[in-house]
Each structure stands twice: as structure tokens, then as C-alpha cells.
Motif scaffolding. Sequence first.
Motif, PDB file in Angstrom:
ATOM      1  N   THR A  62     -91.239 -71.816  37.709  1.00  0.00           N
ATOM      2  CA  THR A  62     -91.568 -70.739  37.476  1.00  0.00           C
ATOM      3  C   THR A  62     -90.974 -70.788  39.847  1.00  0.00           C
ATOM      4  O   THR A  62     -90.990 -69.754  39.885  1.00  0.00           O
ATOM      5  N   LEU A  63     -90.893 -71.604  41.056  1.00  0.00           N
ATOM      6  CA  LEU A  63     -89.784 -71.728  41.995  1.00  0.00           C
ATOM      7  C   LEU A  63     -88.980 -71.805  41.738  1.00  0.00           C
ATOM      8  O   LEU A  63     -87.808 -70.394  42.476  1.00  0.00           O
ATOM      9  N   THR A  64     -88.619 -72.590  40.594  1.00  0.00           N
ATOM     10  CA  THR A  64     -86.861 -72.959  41.327  1.00  0.00           C
ATOM     11  C   THR A  64     -86.424 -72.117  39.524  1.00  0.00           C
ATOM     12  O   THR A  64     -84.648 -72.585  40.002  1.00  0.00           O
ATOM     13  N   HIS A  65     -86.365 -71.908  38.961  1.00  0.00           N
ATOM     14  CA  HIS A  65     -86.363 -71.163  37.228  1.00  0.00           C
ATOM     15  C   HIS A  65     -85.203 -71.516  36.657  1.00  0.00           C
ATOM     16  O   HIS A  65     -84.456 -72.196  36.122  1.00  0.00           O
ATOM     17  N   ARG A 108     -90.322 -74.583  31.804  1.00  0.00           N
ATOM     18  CA  ARG A 108     -89.665 -73.680  32.843  1.00  0.00           C
ATOM     19  C   ARG A 108     -90.495 -73.212  34.318  1.00  0.00           C
ATOM     20  O   ARG A 108     -92.009 -74.041  34.121  1.00  0.00           O
ATOM     21  N   TYR A 137     -92.700 -67.574  40.886  1.00  0.00           N
ATOM     22  CA  TYR A 137     -92.704 -67.184  42.253  1.00  0.00           C
ATOM     23  C   TYR A 137     -91.573 -67.783  43.133  1.00  0.00           C
ATOM     24  O   TYR A 137     -91.819 -67.602  44.229  1.00  0.00           O
ATOM     25  N   LEU A 145     -81.637 -65.025  33.988  1.00  0.00           N
ATOM     26  CA  LEU A 145     -81.450 -66.546  32.819  1.00  0.00           C
ATOM     27  C   LEU A 145     -80.935 -67.164  31.523  1.00  0.00           C
ATOM     28  O   LEU A 145     -80.781 -65.596  31.571  1.00  0.00           O
ATOM     29  N   ARG A 163    -109.761 -70.071  37.640  1.00  0.00           N
ATOM     30  CA  ARG A 163    -108.722 -69.091  36.802  1.00  0.00           C
ATOM     31  C   ARG A 163    -109.110 -67.728  36.680  1.00  0.00           C
ATOM     32  O   ARG A 163    -109.793 -67.083  37.057  1.00  0.00           O
ATOM     33  N   ALA A 180    -103.016 -70.470  34.058  1.00  0.00           N
ATOM     34  CA  ALA A 180    -102.979 -71.278  35.114  1.00  0.00           C
ATOM     35  C   ALA A 180    -101.929 -70.831  35.397  1.00  0.00           C
ATOM     36  O   ALA A 180    -102.205 -71.081  37.254  1.00  0.00           O
ATOM     37  N   ASN A 181    -100.760 -69.906  35.298  1.00  0.00           N
ATOM     38  CA  ASN A 181    -100.590 -69.200  35.919  1.00  0.00           C
ATOM     39  C   ASN A 181     -99.514 -70.547  37.316  1.00  0.00           C
ATOM     40  O   ASN A 181     -99.763 -70.056  38.393  1.00  0.00           O
ATOM     41  N   PRO A 182     -98.977 -71.377  37.151  1.00  0.00           N
ATOM     42  CA  PRO A 182     -98.850 -73.091  38.026  1.00  0.00           C
ATOM     43  C   PRO A 182     -97.957 -72.394  38.764  1.00  0.00           C
ATOM     44  O   PRO A 182     -96.700 -71.611  38.503  1.00  0.00           O
ATOM     45  N   LYS A 183     -98.098 -72.732  40.210  1.00  0.00           N
ATOM     46  CA  LYS A 183     -96.352 -72.206  41.063  1.00  0.00           C
ATOM     47  C   LYS A 183     -95.435 -73.902  40.926  1.00  0.00           C
ATOM     48  O   LYS A 183     -95.930 -74.947  41.221  1.00  0.00           O
TER      49      LYS A 183
END
Lengths: 415, 86
Positions: free
Chosen positions: B73-76, B71, A305, B2, A251, B47-50
Motif C-alpha cells: 500500500t506504500l509503493t503500489h 499489494r 498510503y 495500477l 484495530r 488491519a489496514n497495514p502500511k
Amino acid sequence: MKRFSIFSLARNALTGHRNWGKMWRSPDPKREYDVIIIGGGGHGLGAAYFLAKEHGITNVAVLEKGWLGGGNTGRNTMTVRSNFLREDSVPFHEMSLDLYHQLSRDLNYNLMVSQRGMITFIQSSAANRVALQMANTMHIYGAEYRMLTLDEVKRRIPIFDPSPDMRLPVRGGVYQPRASMVRHDAVAWGFARAADARGVDIIQNCEVTGVRQEGGAVTGVETSRGLIKGKKIGMAVAGHGSVVASMVGQRLPIITQPLQAWVSEPVKPILNEIVVIRSYYGTYLMQSDKGEIVVGQGCDPYPSYAQRGTFPIIEDATTSMLEVFPSFGRLKLLRHWAGMLDIPYDGSPIISKTNTKGFYIDVAGSGGFKTTPAAAKTFAHLIANDFPHPLAEKLGLDRFASGRLVQEGGVSANR
Amino acid sequence: MLEIPCPWCGLRNENEFICGGEAQRKRPADPDRETDEAWADYLYNNANPKGVVTEWWWHVSGCTLWFKIDRNTLTHEITPIEELPE
């Protein structure tokens, strides 16, 4: 490597520039390497170059999921500078500037370094205080950062509006003469060509999908082109740090945020220096060698991203730019884009070992382009020797547990 | 732009809000007994996931409510997950 020179230029001109040859090979991956670098941008290619040149490690592969320099190396606003706040940041960024100013010769590749200088407008007493603090820190490390009076700013930048009537009138400026603009694609290409010449395999269209481990140490990577074994793995992926690090369960103290930039149509030379306006997020603008006015600001303030930004940043930057440069209201917008930055909690780069033996990370942070040569050099040192370069000792992951952060306000994401 | 679904105000523009970070973060019950590494993990690591993340948002320029949304984070793409408490 065929050297570029005035003679090679003349020779190729005579044959209609049809025989230049490829700048690097495109080999198939070998079964095993001493070092695998994940990420073929400036940082990864630079690390491979320094591994080969300074540490004699040439059995190296650079794996890139797309094309070379197609990530943030090709998406930044080309500015390199070292006006930072902390004693751990200034020498590191100074080394980067030094390297940028000599790399064209070392790489035999023209990085088109254009030493324009950078002027930050002073529009509040708070900005004045920070500028003085930075100037003092920087002078300790031999970096010039000079306060300018309003008249001096007007002499250098005749086009801005110096009237006292606006919301935050310009009172003066602070100037880093050594700040420069560098052709960003050339950094990736120059490093790639020089690394390839020293035996590094550059493998494009090769996405890393997993990391193999045995007994807590890395043994290789799974890729879209099969398993590639490696004793040491260096991660230099901008904007995907958490995704790749999670392959070894690491992490990271980062979030990934979009940073937008946009350019106008080209106009005749009007703006020599790179200019920073102290708006809410910190707006910066400059004129590219092609004549476009390039504008950027801080990151969109949430994780994403999406490789695109949203409108409030553009609106805020345009508002603050037009207040100081009202004539730019006539410019037409040509292009707009965003890159994704892995922003560490304290804004400074992370060049570090991890909990997995043989897995090293270079998280560029919010100033990834300006740190490219210094990060590449110190990352190569870390991978080769297993202990950090003296100038990157304070940039390890351990700083978060010890509490000794390198808090930087001088980065575009933190303004 | 957004549009964030505030449980009280409905859909509002993103610049009325501050993103408060990942919601699954749990403060250790007894920080004094934690190792420095575990405490740093709570303080700093993400975690900062995609992909989909559950996160806090704060309607700072509106009703000042703190609430959670899902939310991507890739497609908003945003999914409201909280109803207004009775």
C-alpha cells in the motif's frame, strides 16, 4: 503572545517587518505531561488549544513527526460546509461552521474565511431526492439549504453550459449559503500560536514509535526524541490512524485511501460559489482567492498510503467538469497532489475512547478539514472529562458493535 | 494507473476492477454465538497495514473472476499469488 492588530502591523511596517518574533516556541520535550497529543495538524493543535482554554489543562504536548500542518491540513481543498444527511452529522458540522466563523477573532489570527456558498448541481432525479432530504434534515437544525431553479443557478454562475444537450443536463441546484473557504495553513498556525500562548508545548520533528502501557493503561510514548511520559494520550493523525492505533493493539473500522486534488493556473474571478457536479464520484471545483480553479473528486477506490493518486480519478473528474464548464478546457494544470484519508466504514468521524485506558482517538474521516474545530473541541472534552461531548456522543467506536452507524453519503469519499 | 494481474486476462487497468478488501478476514463459523464486539470486528475492522496486504480483487468489467494479490500500500508494488485453477 503578542497580539496582532492594525497598530502592531503599523509598528512593524516602520521597522521593515524584521521584528515580528516567533509565533510559537520550540521547546525540548519535558519528561512528563498530563496530556500528549499525537499529530500536529489542525485537529491535534485545536484539541490542545481547547484543552487549555476550556478545561484548564495546560501541561500538554503536541508531538508532530514532520512540520505543523504538513499533513492533510495542508493538503485539503479548503472547503467547509455542513450539508449532510444524518441528524447526528448536521449539528456537529454546524458547530464546526459556527466555530470557523468566530475563530479568527478568538485566535487573534486571520483564517481568511471566505463565505462563498456552495451550489450542488441537480443533474438527476436521484440527486434531487437526496438534496430535498438533506434540506429537510438541515432545516430541523437551523441550517439553510435551499433549492435553486435553473435560472437562479445561471444568474449566480454565468460561466457554465446550461444547454439540455449533454449527457446529464443541469436542471437546477441546491445551495448552502454558509459554506465557506478557509485558509487551511492558517488554521494550524492560528491554533498553534494560541495553544502555545496558553502553555502547550509544540514539538516538531518528533515521531511517535511506540506507546508504553502498564496494567491496561497508557504511561507514555516512545519517540524519536526519547521517552515522554503522559497520563492521557490523544491520537489525531490523519492518514496513519491504523498505524498508530496498532501500537496499543487497537484495530479500527477504517481504510486509508488517497484523495487527489489539482489546480489550474490563476485566472481572473469567474466562479464565486463552490460547485459540486454529480459525476460518478462527485466532482467539486472552486476558484481560490489566488484565482486558481481547484478541482477534486472522491477517493481512489482502494487502500493506499502512497500520498499520490492514479489517473482514472483525474480523467473522470476532468470529463465531468468539461461537460458542464467547457471553457475550462483551455486552463493549464499547475499542481496536483494527494492526501491520505482514514475513511471509517460509515463515513463519519470517530471521536472515542479505546480498549486501552487513557488512549483516545480522533479519526477525522473523509471530511477532516471541515470538522477541524468541532472535532478538536469535542476531542478535548472527551480527553478532559473521560465522557463524550453531547454533540459527539454518537461518534464513538461503540457504534460499530451496537450497529447504530452514522451512515453519511454526503462525504467526498462516499459519493 | 495500477495494472492488476488478473489470472485469466493478464495485466489490465485498475478501473476494470473493484478492490474487495483484505483477504485474511474469516467469517465466524457460528455468528449467533459471537459477541457483538467480535461480530463487529469481523464486519468492520481492518488491519489496514502500511505495507504488504493480501487482498481480494474482482475483475468486474472483464472476466468477472475474484482472485487474490499481494499489494504494497506504500509503493503500489503488486505480486500475483494465484494461478488459474485447472
